[in-house]
Design a protein around this motif. Structure first.
Motif, PDB file in Angstrom:
ATOM      1  N   THR A 192       0.674  -1.296   0.080  1.00  0.00           N
ATOM      2  CA  THR A 192      -0.036   0.115  -0.050  1.00  0.00           C
ATOM      3  C   THR A 192       0.955   1.310   0.134  1.00  0.00           C
ATOM      4  O   THR A 192       0.348   2.458  -0.635  1.00  0.00           O
ATOM      5  N   LEU A 193       1.998   1.187   0.507  1.00  0.00           N
ATOM      6  CA  LEU A 193       2.920   2.472   0.690  1.00  0.00           C
ATOM      7  C   LEU A 193       3.473   2.596  -0.893  1.00  0.00           C
ATOM      8  O   LEU A 193       3.544   3.875  -1.206  1.00  0.00           O
ATOM      9  N   VAL A 194       3.752   1.541  -1.470  1.00  0.00           N
ATOM     10  CA  VAL A 194       4.277   1.605  -3.131  1.00  0.00           C
ATOM     11  C   VAL A 194       3.035   2.272  -3.860  1.00  0.00           C
ATOM     12  O   VAL A 194       3.484   3.119  -4.699  1.00  0.00           O
ATOM     13  N   THR A 195       1.759   1.917  -3.412  1.00  0.00           N
ATOM     14  CA  THR A 195       0.698   2.493  -4.207  1.00  0.00           C
ATOM     15  C   THR A 195       0.711   3.763  -3.823  1.00  0.00           C
ATOM     16  O   THR A 195       0.237   4.744  -4.573  1.00  0.00           O
ATOM     17  N   ALA A 196       0.722   4.168  -2.520  1.00  0.00           N
ATOM     18  CA  ALA A 196       0.357   5.504  -1.986  1.00  0.00           C
ATOM     19  C   ALA A 196       1.631   6.623  -2.725  1.00  0.00           C
ATOM     20  O   ALA A 196       1.345   7.692  -2.710  1.00  0.00           O
ATOM     21  N   ALA A 197       2.931   6.014  -3.028  1.00  0.00           N
ATOM     22  CA  ALA A 197       3.820   6.880  -3.471  1.00  0.00           C
ATOM     23  C   ALA A 197       3.875   6.904  -5.135  1.00  0.00           C
ATOM     24  O   ALA A 197       4.211   7.640  -5.819  1.00  0.00           O
ATOM     25  N   GLY A 198       2.940   5.924  -5.712  1.00  0.00           N
ATOM     26  CA  GLY A 198       2.920   5.670  -7.167  1.00  0.00           C
ATOM     27  C   GLY A 198       2.116   6.846  -7.882  1.00  0.00           C
ATOM     28  O   GLY A 198       1.392   7.607  -7.404  1.00  0.00           O
ATOM     29  N   PRO A 199       1.938   6.215  -9.048  1.00  0.00           N
ATOM     30  CA  PRO A 199       0.963   7.309  -9.970  1.00  0.00           C
ATOM     31  C   PRO A 199      -0.503   7.272  -9.919  1.00  0.00           C
ATOM     32  O   PRO A 199      -1.138   8.158 -10.609  1.00  0.00           O
ATOM     33  N   HIS A 200      -0.958   6.193  -9.205  1.00  0.00           N
ATOM     34  CA  HIS A 200      -2.430   6.098  -9.220  1.00  0.00           C
ATOM     35  C   HIS A 200      -3.120   6.528  -8.086  1.00  0.00           C
ATOM     36  O   HIS A 200      -3.158   5.686  -6.943  1.00  0.00           O
ATOM     37  N   ALA A 201      -3.369   7.844  -7.834  1.00  0.00           N
ATOM     38  CA  ALA A 201      -3.956   8.489  -6.614  1.00  0.00           C
ATOM     39  C   ALA A 201      -5.309   8.317  -6.341  1.00  0.00           C
ATOM     40  O   ALA A 201      -5.896   8.423  -5.361  1.00  0.00           O
ATOM     41  N   GLY A 202      -6.008   7.754  -7.491  1.00  0.00           N
ATOM     42  CA  GLY A 202      -7.625   7.747  -7.491  1.00  0.00           C
ATOM     43  C   GLY A 202      -8.091   9.168  -7.859  1.00  0.00           C
ATOM     44  O   GLY A 202      -9.253   9.294  -8.180  1.00  0.00           O
ATOM     45  N   ASP A 203      -7.333  10.266  -7.723  1.00  0.00           N
ATOM     46  CA  ASP A 203      -7.730  11.559  -8.423  1.00  0.00           C
ATOM     47  C   ASP A 203      -6.528  12.447  -8.471  1.00  0.00           C
ATOM     48  O   ASP A 203      -5.448  12.306  -7.532  1.00  0.00           O
ATOM     49  N   GLU A 275      -2.673   0.462 -15.517  1.00  0.00           N
ATOM     50  CA  GLU A 275      -3.831   0.255 -14.897  1.00  0.00           C
ATOM     51  C   GLU A 275      -4.402  -1.198 -14.706  1.00  0.00           C
ATOM     52  O   GLU A 275      -4.693  -1.429 -13.607  1.00  0.00           O
ATOM     53  N   ALA A 276      -4.430  -1.897 -15.933  1.00  0.00           N
ATOM     54  CA  ALA A 276      -4.956  -3.308 -15.573  1.00  0.00           C
ATOM     55  C   ALA A 276      -4.305  -4.083 -14.736  1.00  0.00           C
ATOM     56  O   ALA A 276      -4.841  -4.862 -14.075  1.00  0.00           O
ATOM     57  N   LEU A 277      -2.909  -4.059 -14.694  1.00  0.00           N
ATOM     58  CA  LEU A 277      -1.995  -4.971 -13.875  1.00  0.00           C
ATOM     59  C   LEU A 277      -2.066  -4.518 -12.139  1.00  0.00           C
ATOM     60  O   LEU A 277      -1.726  -5.202 -11.578  1.00  0.00           O
ATOM     61  N   VAL A 278      -2.551  -3.268 -12.062  1.00  0.00           N
ATOM     62  CA  VAL A 278      -2.648  -2.745 -10.662  1.00  0.00           C
ATOM     63  C   VAL A 278      -4.022  -3.460 -10.060  1.00  0.00           C
ATOM     64  O   VAL A 278      -3.909  -4.076  -9.104  1.00  0.00           O
ATOM     65  N   ALA A 279      -5.188  -3.635 -11.008  1.00  0.00           N
ATOM     66  CA  ALA A 279      -6.141  -4.401 -10.616  1.00  0.00           C
ATOM     67  C   ALA A 279      -5.795  -5.888 -10.451  1.00  0.00           C
ATOM     68  O   ALA A 279      -6.375  -6.400  -9.504  1.00  0.00           O
ATOM     69  N   MET A 280      -4.963  -6.202 -11.140  1.00  0.00           N
ATOM     70  CA  MET A 280      -4.619  -7.819 -11.269  1.00  0.00           C
ATOM     71  C   MET A 280      -3.813  -8.110  -9.794  1.00  0.00           C
ATOM     72  O   MET A 280      -3.963  -9.053  -9.365  1.00  0.00           O
ATOM     73  N   HIS A 281      -2.959  -6.843  -9.683  1.00  0.00           N
ATOM     74  CA  HIS A 281      -2.090  -7.139  -8.445  1.00  0.00           C
ATOM     75  C   HIS A 281      -2.844  -7.324  -7.442  1.00  0.00           C
ATOM     76  O   HIS A 281      -2.490  -7.942  -6.290  1.00  0.00           O
ATOM     77  N   VAL A 282      -3.871  -6.390  -7.037  1.00  0.00           N
ATOM     78  CA  VAL A 282      -4.924  -6.402  -5.937  1.00  0.00           C
ATOM     79  C   VAL A 282      -5.601  -7.963  -5.877  1.00  0.00           C
ATOM     80  O   VAL A 282      -5.613  -8.432  -4.838  1.00  0.00           O
ATOM     81  N   LEU A 283      -6.092  -8.329  -6.845  1.00  0.00           N
ATOM     82  CA  LEU A 283      -6.702  -9.646  -7.268  1.00  0.00           C
ATOM     83  C   LEU A 283      -5.739 -10.681  -6.525  1.00  0.00           C
ATOM     84  O   LEU A 283      -5.899 -11.638  -5.871  1.00  0.00           O
ATOM     85  N   GLY A 284      -4.394 -10.604  -6.814  1.00  0.00           N
ATOM     86  CA  GLY A 284      -3.202 -11.469  -6.605  1.00  0.00           C
ATOM     87  C   GLY A 284      -3.026 -11.383  -5.217  1.00  0.00           C
ATOM     88  O   GLY A 284      -2.611 -12.330  -4.410  1.00  0.00           O
ATOM     89  N   ALA A 285      -3.121 -10.213  -4.496  1.00  0.00           N
ATOM     90  CA  ALA A 285      -3.029 -10.084  -2.951  1.00  0.00           C
ATOM     91  C   ALA A 285      -4.081 -10.579  -2.128  1.00  0.00           C
ATOM     92  O   ALA A 285      -3.894 -11.433  -1.378  1.00  0.00           O
ATOM     93  N   ALA A 286      -5.434 -10.690  -2.719  1.00  0.00           N
ATOM     94  CA  ALA A 286      -6.550 -11.448  -2.305  1.00  0.00           C
ATOM     95  C   ALA A 286      -6.149 -12.682  -2.268  1.00  0.00           C
ATOM     96  O   ALA A 286      -6.618 -13.596  -1.362  1.00  0.00           O
ATOM     97  N   LEU A 287      -5.749 -13.213  -3.491  1.00  0.00           N
ATOM     98  CA  LEU A 287      -5.625 -14.813  -3.505  1.00  0.00           C
ATOM     99  C   LEU A 287      -4.798 -15.331  -2.449  1.00  0.00           C
ATOM    100  O   LEU A 287      -4.727 -16.604  -2.198  1.00  0.00           O
ATOM    101  N   VAL A 288      -3.585 -14.609  -2.483  1.00  0.00           N
ATOM    102  CA  VAL A 288      -2.237 -15.014  -1.756  1.00  0.00           C
ATOM    103  C   VAL A 288      -2.715 -15.173  -0.152  1.00  0.00           C
ATOM    104  O   VAL A 288      -2.445 -16.038   0.657  1.00  0.00           O
ATOM    105  N   THR A 289      -3.785 -13.855   0.276  1.00  0.00           N
ATOM    106  CA  THR A 289      -4.276 -14.083   1.643  1.00  0.00           C
ATOM    107  C   THR A 289      -5.301 -15.283   1.750  1.00  0.00           C
ATOM    108  O   THR A 289      -5.244 -15.935   2.727  1.00  0.00           O
ATOM    109  N   VAL A 290      -5.952 -15.458   0.703  1.00  0.00           N
ATOM    110  CA  VAL A 290      -7.145 -16.717   0.650  1.00  0.00           C
ATOM    111  C   VAL A 290      -5.925 -17.922   0.850  1.00  0.00           C
ATOM    112  O   VAL A 290      -6.524 -18.851   1.770  1.00  0.00           O
TER     113      VAL A 290
END
Length: 329
Positions: A192-203, A275-290
């Protein structure tokens, strides 16, 4: 009449229905995290700039000169999915209340689902009201992963009892899994820290975390290598302990999920975080958690399900049988 006593009059749900609802909770909790990432990468985080309303004075998207219509609908759609997650969570609680005899652990895990939805709604509101402050977005994601973990535990609790946990492997391996879970939490937080400093801020107007992205990525990768190293060590230990087949299957799934997630993260970084890989990475994080939670559950159980108590005959039927008993002379 005691509170909720009417629940006992309803038929108990089948095991398949209980398990299906719990699996739906896993999918819903993971899915809402993925759709949240879609909101982020499309720049729709403030498409609905108020909360709980979407636009000032309206619960739904409206034509507005300063709010993009597409961004409004993306954000509004994600908010509406919360209703579906809440419905699944409520059904899990109803199922747990109808189970006989009532099981405290099953009910507690089921209750964590709607309580988590409420907590996430509050966190989401804070996220919007603070203008997508990076730390609120991080907490929002991490809370989803906690709920995914609890939903996996709920799936397994459906077919178990309420006894103290009985290990299927030596206790040192259970402690190793505790450390593995802690490292997973640190790995997710670092992401989440990587995302917070990265290009996708949400706005576009959202300030970013003022830390070098390269250093954050390196720290995230180091935690991934630590997690993988511990996972390999756990594999050797499971081999030495002659772990059961189910545990080995869960271990294999986790190893595949972590390896795929690591490879996806490297590709994502090399390609400039599309962008597409960001969503896939979030899905991957959920799958690793599962997968990690599933391995945790396969390493222990809480005893067999308690037998359902025999149903008491209706008062009229009891009186009828008594009348049929012959009176001795």
């Amino acid at each position: 009449m005691p509170a909720l006593s009417w629940i006992s009059r309803l038929p108990a749900p089948s095991l398949a229905m209980q398990r299906g609802c719990a699996v739906a909770a896993v999918v819903a909790q993971a899915g809402i995290a993925v759709t949240g990432s879609v909101v982020r990468v499309t720049g729709s985080g403030l498409g609905c700039p108020t909360w709980p309303q979407c636009a000032p004075g309206s619960l739904v998207p409206v034509a507005h000169p300063e709010l993009g219509q597409a961004h409004q609908w993306v954000e509004f759609g994600n908010r509406m999915l919360t209703g579906l997650v809440a419905a699944v969570a409520a059904l899990c609680v109803v199922n747990a209340l109808l189970v006989r005899p009532r099981r405290r652990r099953l009910l507690a895990l089921a209750l964590s689902m709607p309580l988590g939805v409420v907590a996430q709604a509050v966190i989401g509101g804070i996220t919007v009201l603070t203008g997508l402050a990076w730390w609120t977005v991080s907490v929002h994601f991490l809370a989803s992963m906690v709920l995914v973990w609890l939903a996996v535990l709920l799936v397994h609790a459906v077919g178990e009892g309420d006894q103290p946990a009985r290990p299927h492997v030596p206790r040192p391996l259970l402690r190793l899994q505790v450390v593995l879970a802690v490292v997973l939490g640190a790995l997710l937080a670092a992401g989440t820290l990587v995302t917070a400093a990265g290009p996708h801020a949400g706005d576009l107007r959202t300030p970013r975390l003022d830390l070098p992205v390269a250093s954050l990525v390196q720290g995230h990768a180091d935690l991934l290598f630590l997690f993988l190293g511990m996972l390999v060590a756990l594999g050797f230990a499971l081999r030495a302990a002659s772990a059961p087949a189910l545990l080995w299957r869960r271990y294999g799934l986790l190893l595949v999920a972590v390896t795929a997630q690591g490879a996806l993260g490297m590709v994502q970084y090399w390609l400039g975080v599309p962008e597409a890989l960001v969503a896939m990475h979030v899905l991957g994080a959920a799958l690793v958690t599962v997968a990690t939670a599933a391995l945790w559950c396969a390493s222990r159980d809480h005893g067999p399900m308690p037998a359902e108590p025999p149903s008491e005959p209706a008062a009229g039927a009891t009186a009828s049988r008594k009348a049929d008993v012959p009176v001795s002379a």
